[in-house]
Enzyme design. Structure first.
Site, PDB file in Angstrom:
ATOM      1  NE  ARG A  24      31.017  42.308  41.515  1.00 26.42           N
ATOM      2  CZ  ARG A  24      32.064  42.664  40.784  1.00 26.42           C
ATOM      3  NH1 ARG A  24      32.964  41.761  40.450  1.00 26.42           N
ATOM      4  NH2 ARG A  24      32.220  43.898  40.395  1.00 26.42           N
ATOM      5  CG  LEU A  37      40.758  47.172  35.568  1.00 28.41           C
ATOM      6  CD1 LEU A  37      40.164  48.560  35.335  1.00 28.41           C
ATOM      7  CD2 LEU A  37      40.960  46.475  34.239  1.00 28.41           C
ATOM      8  N   GLY A  82      49.668  37.251  25.002  1.00 28.31           N
ATOM      9  CA  GLY A  82      48.539  38.069  25.454  1.00 28.31           C
ATOM     10  C   GLY A  82      48.976  39.523  25.587  1.00 28.31           C
ATOM     11  CB  SER A  89      27.761  49.512  36.258  1.00 27.67           C
ATOM     12  OG  SER A  89      28.286  49.861  37.518  1.00 27.67           O
ATOM     13  NE  ARG A 119      38.060  40.290  39.281  1.00 25.95           N
ATOM     14  CZ  ARG A 119      37.263  41.336  39.034  1.00 25.95           C
ATOM     15  NH1 ARG A 119      37.437  42.478  39.668  1.00 25.95           N
ATOM     16  NH2 ARG A 119      36.288  41.240  38.154  1.00 25.95           N
ATOM     17  N   GLY A 155      49.738  41.581  29.935  1.00 24.45           N
ATOM     18  CA  GLY A 155      50.703  41.297  28.873  1.00 24.45           C
ATOM     19  C   GLY A 155      51.334  42.545  28.281  1.00 24.45           C
ATOM     20  CG  HIS A 186      28.851  41.061  37.717  1.00 24.04           C
ATOM     21  ND1 HIS A 186      27.725  41.827  37.864  1.00 24.04           N
ATOM     22  CD2 HIS A 186      29.891  41.853  38.023  1.00 24.04           C
ATOM     23  CE1 HIS A 186      28.090  43.042  38.244  1.00 24.04           C
ATOM     24  NE2 HIS A 186      29.391  43.090  38.349  1.00 24.04           N
ATOM     25  CD  GLU A 244      40.027  36.578  34.047  1.00 24.07           C
ATOM     26  OE1 GLU A 244      40.079  37.519  33.233  1.00 24.07           O
ATOM     27  OE2 GLU A 244      39.009  35.901  34.229  1.00 24.07           O
TER      28      GLU A 244
END
Lengths: 644, 249
Positions: free
Chosen positions: A337, A448, A40, A284, A442, A45, A266, A432
């Site tokens: 969410r 990120l 990955g 978003s 999360r 990765g 989401h 992940e």
């Protein structure tokens, strides 16, 4: 099996520092004697490959895409959290740690999360040094915004393309090491098996996706950075190629899979428009700052809208149900969410959904435009409105947007200890693909952060500690273990090609996705999960009898690629169901209808379920064995979330 | 909707390849272009025919993997979108749509519509980075960068590496792609240190890969789904010439 989390001794804030001092080191001259495989090339990765190569290890990096730069980290929009406290608004490592633990609904490890918050500050320094063009203030310093309900502004961003810019930074560091001869790159190559020698991970078997060539690669350690498994649902915000295969094949070789039922849905995605739909696009979350969520008050009105007999703009105020504002007066449209997603499902289940499918709710900017003017709204959300219009053909300035929740991220993954090592010696999982830092939910802008923390700042230390105790000797790929793994990979492929059934791979994938979404999605019941388990088992049995894979192995064969991935999703899906069924509580993204507060909110059971559920593969068609790692909270007090 | 699809079929890199025409009915105007191909492929598989191979992944316009040449234009008739963001409502019912792979000798065909763009990776490997190792970097706010500079660098950095610029150019030049990376890094203080060397090395690699020369027609920028500006090429030429004049050899 005893799950040792290997959390270092000492106070929370000193654990990582002490651990870094205590780890064994590999002499610089000896590092070149060790080979590391990284599967990955996303944030986790690419950053790991680059950093390990810089240290002197020989790295082989694999990705199924045509270039490492395409990995799905590239699609992350919002930003990356870091406890820099540049805004002087009271942020600290401890606060980021605390928010992440609480946001994860107290189902993650304190020590891991604290370390994540601790190294977050180094990530920003690193990325800026690489030339990542983060947003800046007029004074030339870095800009921040608030995100995902945090009370401080700690999110660094590059417009709506933060993932792209961070990945291109990591990709450039990786490219530099390719030029240095320290990383060998294998694009369009997929890992199909993990090779074990003397109980340790010593290599992988891959398939070249263009020529079909099955190859073995030997190393002293294997790092999986292969992403999440959201595509088990077929429709998700993941890229089309995102898959569980590398992690799942490692699981079948002994690596435990932890908390597979924790998936994040989401709330603001563009709804499904028809059976042809291949993927869902995220809009978003920031849109909920100004948009009001509503559905028609009655089923009859909703039906008329679905049949296009009336237009949503024609509905009077008292024909609209602003259900989030009514139900959660304090948070309104800004509930977290999971809460927003679940409530959208409820109103659609009542028959009040819109869109031709009945699976959508409105996100209306009418009042915001009347209040602030179209220009102001365009200034804030112009690019998102354009994207929405491009995909749906509808103008959100003139009529309400339609949204519906979609699978976005998987918090579960391979079980790892504090060193990011799985229970298999020599096998690591990062980003992940592991379970470690986000608990049951999360927070925005934390994916990120975790990918880069693992790759740049954690793994380079912890993998050295392991390699320092390993012999230099390489194992040739003519070793029996490699031959056996190659043989089993080939047999699996031959089997898929020999079935010559009548149903395409995509049909199976879609059916699996529907079962998972209906029964193991936003809300779950014991009854539904039991039904889903039977359905998935039946589907899997049928797949192996009736799937149609054309062509041969020795060519670029997209059906074969997909078939091998869907075969793994069909197994992973069942484990997700088992995990969801056994966890008799609601927490974060896992909502069991049987376990809710009188107000309909998720009700945890800390007494019985404050543990990590790690599943062990025991053989084909055998039930998996559950192992528990008790979560110990020494620094935070467990509380119930409320958004009323 | 109904379409005549004229699609380039080529079994592998050795195969000569040819156009093949398919009729596709029952297409919804809400489908993305790639979903339309998915539907075609399901029908082909049903008839035991090899599905059309094409590169695609994120399907939200950012990974840069999709790469179709549609009716003579990279990523099709719309400006500012990739093929995955193109929808069938942009076409006329009954239309004949011609679909080809990127055509450039530096991008050999892998199969059907998929091409090998690893030349771009090798150009980046030649110098498309700031030479910093992990760790030991200064605090991020110790390098102030004027907002206007950061914004401009960002504009160059949004390149998705899809290769539409090369496909659009009659010379199959990669100047827009290469200049976007050189520009991004040369504008930022972090990248300035190695600016001269970077420009020379990346341009040399670009030439070695067999990309053509630039004749300033601007087709690359016009067809770029991310709107990368032509001024990047001017900036690259400036960097490159400056490096040549100032170089020791």
């Amino acid at each position: 099996m005893n799950l040792e989390s290997k959390i270092p001794e000492g106070p929370l804030a000193e654990k990582w520092t002490n651990h870094k001092f205590n780890v064994k080191l590999v002499n610089p001259a000896n590092k070149r004697k060790y080979d590391v495989i990284v599967v990955g090339t996303g944030l986790a990765g690419a950053s790991a490959s680059a950093s390990l190569a810089e240290l002197g290890y020989n790295v082989k990096a694999f990705c199924f895409q045509d270039s490492p730069r395409r990995a799905h980290s590239i699609a992350a929009q919002g930003g990356i959290n870091a406890a820099k406290n540049y805004q002087n608004d009271g942020d600290s490592v401890y606060r980021l740690f605390y928010d992440t633990i609480k946001g994860g609904d107290y189902r993650s490890r304190e020590a891991n999360v604290y370390r994540l918050a601790e190294v977050s500050v180094n990530i920003i320094d690193q990325c800026v040094a690489q030339g990542v063009p983060f947003a800046r203030e007029y004074g030339g310093l870095l800009a921040n915004r608030s995100f995902g309900g945090a009370q401080v502004s700690r999110t660094f961003y590059a417009r709506g393309q933060t993932g792209q810019q961070l990945l291109l930074g990591a990709y450039s560091a990786l490219s530099r090491q390719v030029a240095n001869g320290k990383v060998e790159l294998f694009p369009r190559t997929e890992m199909l098996d993990l090779v074990m020698v003397d109980g340790k991970a010593r290599g992988i078997v891959t398939r070249n996706l263009v020529t079909g060539k099955i190859e073995s690669h030997s190393a002293h350690a294997v790092v999986l950075a292969s992403g999440g498994y959201g595509n088990v649902f077929y429709l998700s915000t993941n890229a089309m190629g995102s898959n569980v295969t590398a992690a799942w094949r490692a699981h079948k070789k002994g690596a435990l899979m932890a908390n597979p039922c924790y998936t994040q849905i989401h709330p603001t995605c563009i709804p499904v428009s028809g059976d042809h739909q291949s993927k869902l696009t995220l809009m978003s979350e920031s849109l909920r700052n100004d948009g009001r969520v509503w559905v028609p008050k009655t089923k009859e009105l909703a039906e008329k809208i679905r049949n296009k007999e009336i237009h949503p703009n024609d509905l009077s105020e008292d024909e609209r149900d602003y259900y989030l504002e009514t139900k959660y007066p304090a948070f309104g449209n800004l509930v977290p969410r999971d809460v927003a997603s679940r409530n959208a499902k409820y109103v659609c289940d009542e028959g009040r959904g819109v869109n031709s499918s009945g699976k959508a709710v409105y996100l209306d900017f009418r009042d915001a435009i009347n209040r602030d003017g179209e220009d102001t709204i365009a200034g804030k959300y112009g690019n998102l409105f354009d994207m929405y219009r491009q995909i749906t053909g509808s103008n959100p300035y003139k009529e309400p947007m339609m949204i519906y929740p979609a699978v976005h991220y998987t918090m579960g993954g391979l079980w790892v200890d504090y060193n990011l090592k799985t229970n298999v010696d020599g096998l690591y999982a990062t980003g992940e693909s592991n379970f470690s830092d986000h608990g049951a939910n999360r927070l925005g802008a934390s994916a990120l952060m975790q990918g880069l923390a693992d790759g740049y700042f954690v793994l380079p230390y912890t993998i050295g500690n392991y390699l320092a105790g390993e012999k230099y000797e390489k194992i040739g790929t003519d070793h029996e273990a490699f031959k056996e793994a190659e043989k089993s990979v080939k047999e699996n492929i031959d089997k898929l090609l020999s079935i010559k059934g009548t149903k395409s791979v995509d049909q199976y994938h879609k059916e699996l996705g529907k079962v998972m979404w209906d029964y193991c999605g936003m809300s779950r019941t014991a009854e539904g999960l039991k039904k889903a388990k039977d359905l998935v088992r039946e589907l899997r049995a049928d797949f192996w009898k009736n799937v149609k894979v054309l062509g041969t192995n020795e060519e670029f064969n997209s059906s074969l690629e997909k078939a091998s991935r869907v075969a793994d999703f069909l197994e992973q899906g069942e484990l997700m169901i088992d995990d969801a069924l056994h966890r008799e509580e609601s927490c974060g993204g896992h909502f069991r209808e049987e376990h809710q507060t009188p107000e309909g909110e998720a009700k945890r059971n800390d007494e019985d379920f404050a543990y990590v559920a790690a599943w062990e593969y025991t053989g084909p068609e055998q039930p998996e064995k559950l192992h528990k790692e008790q979560l110990i909270f020494e620094n935070v007090k467990l509380t119930q979330r409320s958004y009323k | 909707m109904k379409f005549n699809l004229k699609i380039w079929r080529q079994k592998n890199n050795q195969d000569k390849g040819a156009f093949k025409t398919y009729e596709l009915d029952g297409v919804s105007s809400d489908m993305s272009f790639l979903e339309m191909i998915d539907v075609l492929n399901e029908q082909l598989i049903d008839k035991d025919e090899d599905p059309v191979h094409f590169d695609h992944d994120c399907r939200e316009g950012i990974c840069g993997m999709c790469s179709m040449y549609i009716n003579g234009e990279p990523h099709g008739p719309l400006r500012g979108v990739t093929t995955c963001q193109l929808h069938m409502r942009s076409f006329q019912d009954g239309e004949t749509i011609t679909i080809e792979p990127w055509r450039a000798s530096a991008f050999p065909v892998v199969k059907d519509l998929a091409v090998d763009r690893s030349a771009f990776d090798r150009v980046i490997q030649a110098g498309g980075y700031v030479s910093v190792n992990t760790g030991g970097t200064p605090d991020a706010n110790e390098i102030p960068i004027p907002k206007s500079v950061a914004d401009e660098a960002f504009d160059s950095a949004t390149c998705i590496g899809c290769g539409a610029c090369v496909a659009a150019c009659k010379n199959a030049s990669a100047m827009l792609f290469v200049s976007a990376k050189i520009s991004q890094l040369s504008m930022l203080p972090q990248g300035k240190v190695e600016g001269a060397e970077r420009a020379q090395k990346m341009v040399a690699q670009m030439d070695e890969e067999g990309f053509g020369a630039c004749t300033n027609t601007g087709a690359c920028s016009a067809e770029c789904p991310k709107g990368i500006d032509l001024s990047n090429i001017a900036r690259m030429n400036r960097e490159y010439l400056g490096a040549k004049i100032g170089s020791q050899d």
